[in-house]
Design an enzyme around this catalytic site. Structure first.
Site, mmCIF file in Angstrom:
data_model
loop_
_atom_site.group_PDB
_atom_site.id
_atom_site.type_symbol
_atom_site.label_atom_id
_atom_site.label_comp_id
_atom_site.label_asym_id
_atom_site.label_seq_id
_atom_site.Cartn_x
_atom_site.Cartn_y
_atom_site.Cartn_z
ATOM 1 N N CYS A 194 0.396 4.551 0.710
ATOM 2 C CA CYS A 194 -0.208 5.078 1.402
ATOM 3 C C CYS A 194 0.582 4.540 2.565
ATOM 4 O O CYS A 194 1.588 3.564 3.151
ATOM 5 C CB CYS A 194 -1.477 4.174 1.600
ATOM 6 S SG CYS A 194 -2.294 4.779 0.231
ATOM 7 N N SER A 472 -9.697 -2.730 3.276
ATOM 8 C CA SER A 472 -8.485 -2.178 2.534
ATOM 9 C C SER A 472 -7.448 -2.116 3.786
ATOM 10 O O SER A 472 -8.126 -1.958 5.212
ATOM 11 C CB SER A 472 -9.181 -0.571 2.742
ATOM 12 O OG SER A 472 -7.627 0.467 2.536
#
Length: 558
Positions: A194, A472
């Site tokens: 990511c 996260s």
């Protein structure tokens, strides 16, 4: 060169059966005196983070042989945080850190390997490799699979977090389903982890800083040719490290951890780095506490304008000079220990000798220390009666660093997300998500779905969220995680009732339940330990073994 550990299985007449089996996997007469190097390959088609790792493993294998080593490939698992997010599967994410570390240790020690080259991509792959290296203390190097390139839509960069936030935007009527689908189809354009300064890129940056991966390697794009070249060079360096007897515990010093924390503050990295660095330090026998993060935060500014709270993605950081450029600025500013060694045998000061003293003028990703994004680091350690062992808040980009409001209490992430999407959470609320800690979850799930929904609803600067779970690396807003002690072991967060007044003060590092002491004592006496959600299997075993998040949530330490 020190005596090879692998001689236990390759030398002497009694090891003829061992050699017979090794011959079947490619060893020849001249190979039994070479160092055996394990290549821990995290390749998987589960996630884009790991889908390109096999190519890197094959390049490393060939380079190991060319450099005079004997490579042995073995596989490790991964769990995709992004795909499991918001589901029961997310309970296995942090657990996978321990499973991967155990697997690498088991394979390398079980086969008497002389060194290990670990290749990983998704979030837990990086700290898992470091835990294994610290446990074994055989020469090792980490190869990061690389970052994904940004998705593009309407001239804007997208990451997977864009898709999570789009869900909240849809529920609040800001976009329609066609626009949601457009974001979904463009957010992840190929291989790689990511793309913002989320957990994977944060931990790869930390490992590069601590000297266990090569300079510039932590910010390379997964699909660029230099990534495979770096994997090959890493294999060569590992063979050299075995000859020079450079071991992980030579590099994982107190000063190296301080350097890693400084870089994480400077780049605006993930809260998960706190948990992982505490775990690695504990395993390496290095004294490090959650309070050390606060001490370093006070002196190290945020100088990189990176997502999730900033504008740019990790490939932009790479093009601006990468982690070496960030480290050079910190070194020149007296904020980095330059004498720390790296796996190449050089000191950090030597590694950074040719890096410019100022960031390139034609970029806006890295700022000089004289003009930081934020004067202090972004990972604040909060304490108070709600978190006597501490909690971690990510405060970069937060417009409302102080909030006192009524508690909205949820016993799980799912309950919380349902309430947010049903417009039952309002400006001024303090959302409490509990029984999501290492023991209570178990597994300490990340709360990206609720926090992204809050942002998507337009409440990102108006609502606080606290949890004994994690966040996260893609999370931003006034969010406080890692609350310890957790609810499942009697922590104060388990005593909060709906409507209680809670103060979240990131400026004063305070997390306080505003209820009088007599009432709190009454609640404490009435508290009943919840039944374990899992008694058997991986999660049952994990819940019985895991330590507090304030100690890294490890499973192999007393």
């Amino acid at each position: 060169m020190a005596p090879l550990r692998s001689s236990a299985i390759t030398q002497g007449v009694q090891r003829s059966p061992n050699r017979a089996m090794l011959r079947a996997v490619g060893f020849g007469d001249g190979d039994f005196s070479k160092p055996i190097i394990g290549i821990a390959n995290g390749y998987s088609t589960i996630t884009p983070c790991n889908v390109g790792l096999n190519d890197l493993a094959l390049r490393a294998e060939a380079a190991t042989q060319a450099a005079g080593g004997m490579p042995q490939l073995f596989g490790t698992i991964t769990v995709s945080d992004g795909i499991s997010m918001g589901t029961e599967g997310m309970k296995y994410s942090l657990v996978s850190r321990e499973v991967i570390a155990d697997a690498i240790e088991t394979a390398c020690n079980g086969q008497s390997m002389d060194g290990v080259l670990a290749i990983g991509g998704c979030d837990k792959n990086m700290p898992a490799a470091m835990l294994a290296m610290a446990r074994m203390n055989i020469p090792g190097v980490f190869v990061y699979g690389g970052t994904i390139k940004p998705g593009k839509l309407g001239g804007c960069d997208l990451t997977v977090v864009s898709a999570f936030e789009a869900v909240g935007q849809l529920s609040s009527g800001k976009i329609d389903e066609a626009q949601l689908t457009a974001v979904e189809k463009n957010a992840c354009p190929g291989a790689g982890s990511c793309g913002g300064m989320f957990t994977a890129n944060t931990m790869s940056a930390a490992i590069e800083t601590m000297g266990l991966s090569l300079p510039f390697s932590s910010t390379m794009a997964a699909e660029d040719p230099e990534k495979a070249e770096s994997a090959a060079r890493s294999a060569e360096v590992l063979v050299e490290a075995i000859a020079a007897n450079i071991r992980p515990l030579d590099l994982l010093t107190r000063e190296a951890f301080e350097n890693a924390i400084s870089v994480i503050m400077a780049v605006g990295g993930s809260t998960n780095a706190v948990l992982h660095l505490l775990a690695i330090a504990r395993t390496a026998g290095v004294p490090l506490s959650i309070d050390d993060f606060e001490t370093i935060r006070q002196r190290v500014p945020v100088i990189c304008d990176l997502k999730p709270s900033g504008r740019f993605v990790t490939v932009d950081l790479h093009n601006a000079g990468g982690i070496p450029q960030v480290m050079k600025l910190l070194l020149d500013g007296g904020l980095l220990h330059g004498d720390c060694r790296t796996v190449e045998g050089k000191t950090l000061r030597e590694v950074l000798a040719d890096v410019p003293s100022e960031p390139p003028a034609d970029q806006e990703v890295i700022r000089p220390l004289s003009n930081p994004l934020y004067a202090k680091g972004h990972l604040a350690v909060l304490k108070g009666n709600l978190a006597s062992e501490g909690a971690v808040a990510k405060i970069s980009g937060v417009k409302t660093p102080v909030l006192t409001g009524p508690a909205r209490v949820f016993e799980s992430e799912e309950q919380c997300l349902q309430a947010i999407l049903a417009n039952q959470v309002h400006a001024g609320d303090v959302v409490v998500v509990r029984n999501e800690g290492p023991v209570g979850g178990p597994g300490m799930r990340e709360m990206l779905a609720p926090t992204a929904a809050i942002v998507g609803e337009g409440l990102g600067d108006k609502v606080a969220l606290i949890t004994d779970g994690r966040f996260s690396g893609g999370t931003y807003g006034l969010v406080v995680g890692h609350v310890a002690p957790e609810a499942a072991v009697g922590g104060m967060i388990g005593l909060v009732q709906e409507g209680d007044s809670i103060t979240v003060d990131a400026q004063q590092q305070l997390l306080q339940l505003n209820v009088d002491a007599a009432e709190l004592e009454r609640r404490k006496q009435a508290w009943v330990k919840p039944e374990p959600r899992y008694r058997t299997g991986v999660l049952g075993k994990y819940a019985r073994l895991v330590s507090s998040s304030s100690k890294g949530a490890v499973t192999d330490q007393p």
